[in-house]
Design an enzyme around this catalytic site. Structure first.
Site, short mmCIF file in Angstrom:
data_model
loop_
_atom_site.label_atom_id
_atom_site.label_comp_id
_atom_site.label_asym_id
_atom_site.label_seq_id
_atom_site.Cartn_x
_atom_site.Cartn_y
_atom_site.Cartn_z
N LYS A 125 16.44 53.90 4.69
CA LYS A 125 15.69 53.00 5.58
C LYS A 125 15.64 53.52 7.01
O LYS A 125 14.58 53.56 7.64
CB LYS A 125 16.31 51.61 5.52
CG LYS A 125 15.66 50.58 6.43
CD LYS A 125 16.09 49.17 6.10
CE LYS A 125 17.58 49.06 5.89
NZ LYS A 125 18.35 49.45 7.09
N THR A 171 16.16 56.60 7.95
CA THR A 171 15.40 57.85 7.90
C THR A 171 13.90 57.56 7.92
O THR A 171 13.14 58.26 8.60
CB THR A 171 15.79 58.63 6.63
OG1 THR A 171 17.19 58.86 6.63
CG2 THR A 171 15.06 59.96 6.57
N ARG A 219 19.62 50.41 15.68
CA ARG A 219 20.96 49.98 16.07
C ARG A 219 21.86 51.18 16.31
O ARG A 219 21.62 52.26 15.78
CB ARG A 219 21.57 49.10 14.96
CG ARG A 219 20.86 47.78 14.75
CD ARG A 219 21.38 47.08 13.52
NE ARG A 219 21.08 47.86 12.32
CZ ARG A 219 21.73 47.73 11.17
NH1 ARG A 219 22.73 46.87 11.07
NH2 ARG A 219 21.40 48.46 10.12
N LYS A 267 30.16 55.44 4.79
CA LYS A 267 28.78 55.87 4.99
C LYS A 267 28.63 57.22 5.67
O LYS A 267 27.66 57.94 5.45
CB LYS A 267 28.06 54.80 5.81
CG LYS A 267 26.56 54.95 5.86
CD LYS A 267 25.94 53.75 6.57
CE LYS A 267 24.43 53.83 6.61
NZ LYS A 267 23.82 52.67 7.31
N ALA A 303 24.24 43.72 9.17
CA ALA A 303 23.36 42.74 8.54
C ALA A 303 24.05 41.97 7.42
O ALA A 303 23.60 40.89 7.07
CB ALA A 303 22.12 43.42 7.98
N PHE A 313 20.28 46.79 5.88
CA PHE A 313 20.36 46.58 4.43
C PHE A 313 19.03 46.11 3.86
O PHE A 313 17.98 46.43 4.39
CB PHE A 313 21.51 45.63 4.10
CG PHE A 313 22.86 46.21 4.43
CD1 PHE A 313 23.25 47.44 3.93
CD2 PHE A 313 23.75 45.54 5.26
CE1 PHE A 313 24.48 48.00 4.23
CE2 PHE A 313 24.99 46.09 5.57
CZ PHE A 313 25.35 47.31 5.06
N PHE A 372 12.58 61.85 -3.63
CA PHE A 372 13.67 62.79 -3.91
C PHE A 372 13.11 63.92 -4.77
O PHE A 372 12.13 63.75 -5.50
CB PHE A 372 14.82 62.09 -4.65
CG PHE A 372 15.74 61.31 -3.74
CD1 PHE A 372 17.04 61.72 -3.54
CD2 PHE A 372 15.29 60.17 -3.08
CE1 PHE A 372 17.90 61.00 -2.72
CE2 PHE A 372 16.14 59.45 -2.25
CZ PHE A 372 17.45 59.87 -2.08
N TRP A 374 11.96 63.20 4.90
CA TRP A 374 13.30 63.80 4.91
C TRP A 374 13.19 65.32 4.87
O TRP A 374 13.91 66.02 5.59
CB TRP A 374 14.10 63.30 3.70
CG TRP A 374 15.54 63.72 3.73
CD1 TRP A 374 16.60 63.04 4.25
CD2 TRP A 374 16.08 64.96 3.22
NE1 TRP A 374 17.76 63.77 4.11
CE2 TRP A 374 17.47 64.95 3.48
CE3 TRP A 374 15.52 66.07 2.58
CZ2 TRP A 374 18.30 66.01 3.12
CZ3 TRP A 374 16.35 67.12 2.22
CH2 TRP A 374 17.73 67.08 2.48
#
Length: 563
Positions: free
Chosen positions: A73, A75, A96, A107, A275, A303, A383, A412
Site C-alpha cells: 500500500k 509502495t 505517516r 515489518k 490503524a 492496513f 509480482f 515496484w
C-alpha cells in the site's frame, strides 16, 4: 542476477537538494528548516499564509486485509505520486512516519519499496526529525505531572484507582503492558497499577495528527482526560496545567516534514498513529498543506480499508473538513490467493480457484468504500510470479461483479513508468466528481447516533458482523460517556488488521460473526472513543524472530538489514 534490496536501491539513488524539491511546490528556501541536505520542516509562518486559494484533489490509497504475502500500500502511494507527476500533474504524497516498533519488530522499514520509495530511507525509518521522541516526551511529561500532583497533596481529589493516563514508549515491549509503579517507599509516591502503550497509540499522537495549528493543538491537549475523582468527575490535562509545557515540546514537531521520492517528487511524511490501535492517518497539518500546494495529493490510511479507510473517512475527514475525490484499493494476486486458503509457501503457483475465492475479501472492501460515496479503482500490485490468467481473472471479476476497473501496476520494479495507467484512471475519477448514485461524500454514521449504535454500525456495515457484545462494565462505561456529553464523538476501533473479524486467522470475508468489545477509552482531546476489540494490544510485542536481529552497521558504518 540477484534483485537489489530496498535499502540498496535507496542508497544508490541520487537525491536532489531539498530546496529543489520544495521549489516544485512553490515553497521558498526561507520557509525551510533544514535537517541535513535532504530533509526539511516547513516554517509555521509560511503555513499560516496558505489559507487562501483552492485545494487540490485528495486521493486515498487503501488496501485489502494484509497477509504475509504482502500488498504494497505504501509502495503504491509513492508510486502513484510519481506516476501523476510523470503524466504532467503537480502531485505530492502524504505518508505517516514509521514507528521504531515495527522497524525492529516484524515489518522492517516502512518507506515504500523497490523503485517506489521515499528517501533518505534510513533516516525516515529511524529517528528522522525527532517527532516521535517529542510526542513521547510530551506524553510522559503529562504522566509525571499527574503523579506529582497526587504526591504533593492531590488538590484535585484524583482517585488513584481511576488514573486513565498510561505511559508511552516507541518500541514493542510486552513486558510493559501491565506494571506496578511507584514501589520503594513513601518518597517514590503511591504504588498503583500502570502500563505503557506504544507511542503511536498515544492520544498525544492522535491530537498531534488532528490539530490544525499550534493553538488547536494546545486546546486539544488540554481536553485530554487523564483521571477521575472518587465521584467519577473527569480530570483533564488542563486541570494539571500541563498543555503549555506539552505544546512547547511539540512546537517544532508540528511543522510538516518534507522529503522526496526516488524520482525527486515531493513527499510529506508527518505523524504516525497505527490503524489497528489508533486512527491510522498522517497529520492534518501535512495533508492540508499539501492540498494548498499541489493539484493532486495522494495519501494512505493504515492496513486494510476496514480499519484505515473507515477511520480516514469517519474520523480524519469529519474532524478536518476534508472531502476525498477518489480511492485506490491495493491488492495482489498472492494475497488474494492467501485469502482463498493457499499457504504462503504455495503462492508462487497459479491457482485460479483459490484466487476467485479470495476475491471475496477485495469485494467487501470495494463495497465498503462505495458506502462513503467515494469512487474507487483497484490497483493490482504485480509480482513476478503472477500469471496472465490470474491478472485477467481479477480484472474481469472487478469489472463484471464489482463495477470497478482493476489496473495492473509495476511501480515496484519500474517506478513511475509502471503505474502511468493507474495515474490516468485516478485523474479520470477525480475529474468525474462523485457519480455514485448521485451522492457526494458521506460518513457511515451521523454525529447524533448513540455511541453503542455507532460501534454496531461499523461492525455490521464494514466487518460483516451480526452484532457486538460487551460485558456490563464496558456497557456502563459507554453509557456514562454518552451521558457526559461525548455522544457526538466518532468511533476508533482497535482490532486485528488481518481479518474482518477479531480472529486474525479468519481470512477472506467472514460474515455473521460477533465482535467482542474488551475495553473502551475516552480520547477527549482527539475527540473520539477508542473501542478495543478481541485480543488486540495497545503495546505490541516483538515476534519470535524480530527484524532487529538482522539490522546492523557494516564496516563502513552504513545500516544493513533495514528492508
Amino acid at each position: 542476477m540477484s534483485v537489489p534490496s530496498d535499502i540498496e536501491i535507496a542508497r544508490a539513488a541520487s537525491l536532489r537538494p531539498i530546496e529543489e524539491v520544495a521549489a516544485r511546490l512553490g515553497i521558498p528556501p526561507d520557509a525551510l528548516h533544514h535537517y541535513g541536505r535532504h530533509i526539511a520542516k516547513l516554517d509555521t509562518g509560511f503555513l499560516r499564509g496558505l489559507g487562501a486559494g483552492t485545494d487540490g484533489k485528495l486521493v486515498l490509497v487503501t488496501a485489502i486485509n494484509p497477509t504475509p504475502a504482502g500488498e504494497g500500500k505504501t509502495t503504491t502511494t509513492v508510486g502513484l505520486g510519481d506516476g501523476l507527476n510523470r503524466i504532467g500533474k503537480r502531485a505530492a504524497i502524504c505518508l505517516r512516519e514509521p514507528s521504531l516498533g515495527p522497524c525492529f519488530g516484524m515489518k522492517g522499514g516502512a518507506a515504500g519499496g523497490g523503485y517506489a520509495q521515499v528517501v533518505p530511507m534510513e533516516q525516515i525509518n529511524l529517528h528522522f526529525t525527532g517527532d516521535f521522541h517529542a510526542i513521547g516526551s510530551a506524553h510522559n511529561l503529562l504522566a509525571a505531572l499527574l503523579d506529582n500532583h497526587v504526591y504533593w497533596g492531590n488538590e484535585l481529589g484524583i482517585d488513584e484507582r481511576r488514573v486513565a493516563w498510561r505511559r508511552a514508549l516507541d518500541m514493542n515491549d510486552r513486558a510493559l503492558r501491565q506494571i506496578v509503579s511507584s514501589l520503594g517507599g513513601v518518597r517514590n509516591g503511591f504504588p498503583r497499577e500502570d502500563g505503557f502503550d506504544i507511542t503511536v497509540a498515544s492520544e498525544v499522537m492522535a491530537v498531534f495528527c488532528l490539530a490544525r495549528d499550534l493553538e488547536d493543538l494546545e486546546a486539544r491537549l488540554g481536553r485530554m482526560v487523564v483521571a477521575y475523582t472518587r465521584d467519577k468527575k473527569p480530570v483533564t490535562a488542563a486541570d494539571l496545567k500541563a498543555p503549555g509545557a506539552m505544546a512547547v515540546l511539540l512546537r517544532d514537531a508540528l511543522m510538516p516534514n518534507l522529503v522526496q521520492t526516488l524520482e525527486g517528487n515531493p513527499a510529506f511524511v508527518h505523524g504516525g498513529p497505527f490503524a489497528n490501535i489508533a486512527h491510522g492517518c498522517n497529520s492534518v497539518m501535512a495533508t492540508r498543506t499539501a492540498l494548498k500546494l499541489a493539484d493532486y495529493v495522494v495519501t494512505e490510511a493504515g492496513f486494510g480499508a476496514d480499519l484505515g479507510a473507515e477511520k480516514f473517512f469517519d474520523i480524519k475527514c469529519r474532524k478536518a473538513g476534508l472531502v476525498p475525490d477518489a480511492a485506490v484499493i491495493v491488492a495482489t494476486c498472492r494475497a488474494l490467493k492467501m485469502h482463498g486458503g493457499v499457504a504462503k509457501g504455495e503462492l508462487g503457483r497459479e491457482d485460479l480457484r483459490a484466487l476467485e475465492k479470495g476475491m471475496a475479501n477485495l469485494a467487501r472492501h470495494v463495497r465498503n468504500v462505495r458506502k462513503f460515496g467515494v469512487p474507487s479503482v483497484v490497483g493490482i500490485n504485480r509480482f513476478s510470479s503472477d500469471t496472465e490468467a490470474e491478472l485477467d481473472l481479477v480484472r474481469g471479476l472487478c469489472r463484471e461483479q464489482l463495477g470497478v476497473e482493476a489496473v495492473v501496476c509495476e511501480h515496484w520494479a519500474r517506478g513511475s513508468a509502471g503505474i502511468e495507467e493507474l495515474a490516468g484512471r485516478v485523474v479520470g475519477l477525480c475529474d468525474e466528481g462523485h457519480p455514485l448514485d448521485g451522492r457526494g461524500f458521506t460518513f457511515l454514521y451521523p454525529d447524533e447516533m448513540p455511541l453503542w449504535e455507532k460501534v454496531r454500525t461499523i461492525a455490521r456495515e464494514i466487518y460483516g458482523a451480526e452484532d457486538i457484545i460487551a460485558d456490563t462494565r464496558v456497557r456502563e462505561q459507554i453509557r456514562d460517556f454518552q451521558a457526559q456529553g461525548y455522544g457526538h464523538f466518532p468511533i476508533c476501533v482497535a482490532k486485528t488488521q488481518y481479518s474482518f473479524s477479531t480472529d486474525p486467522a479468519l481470512r477472506g470475508a467472514p460474515s455473521g460473526h460477533v465482535v467482542p468489545i474488551r475495553e473502551v477509552r475516552l480520547a477527549g482531546g482527539a475527540e473520539f472513543l477508542v473501542v478495543i476489540c478481541g485480543e488486540i494490544m495497545t503495546m505490541p510485542g516483538l515476534p519470535r524472530v524480530p527484524s532487529a536481529e538482522q539490522i546492523r552497521l557494516d564496516a563502513d558504518g552504513r545500516v544493513e538489514g533495514l528492508f
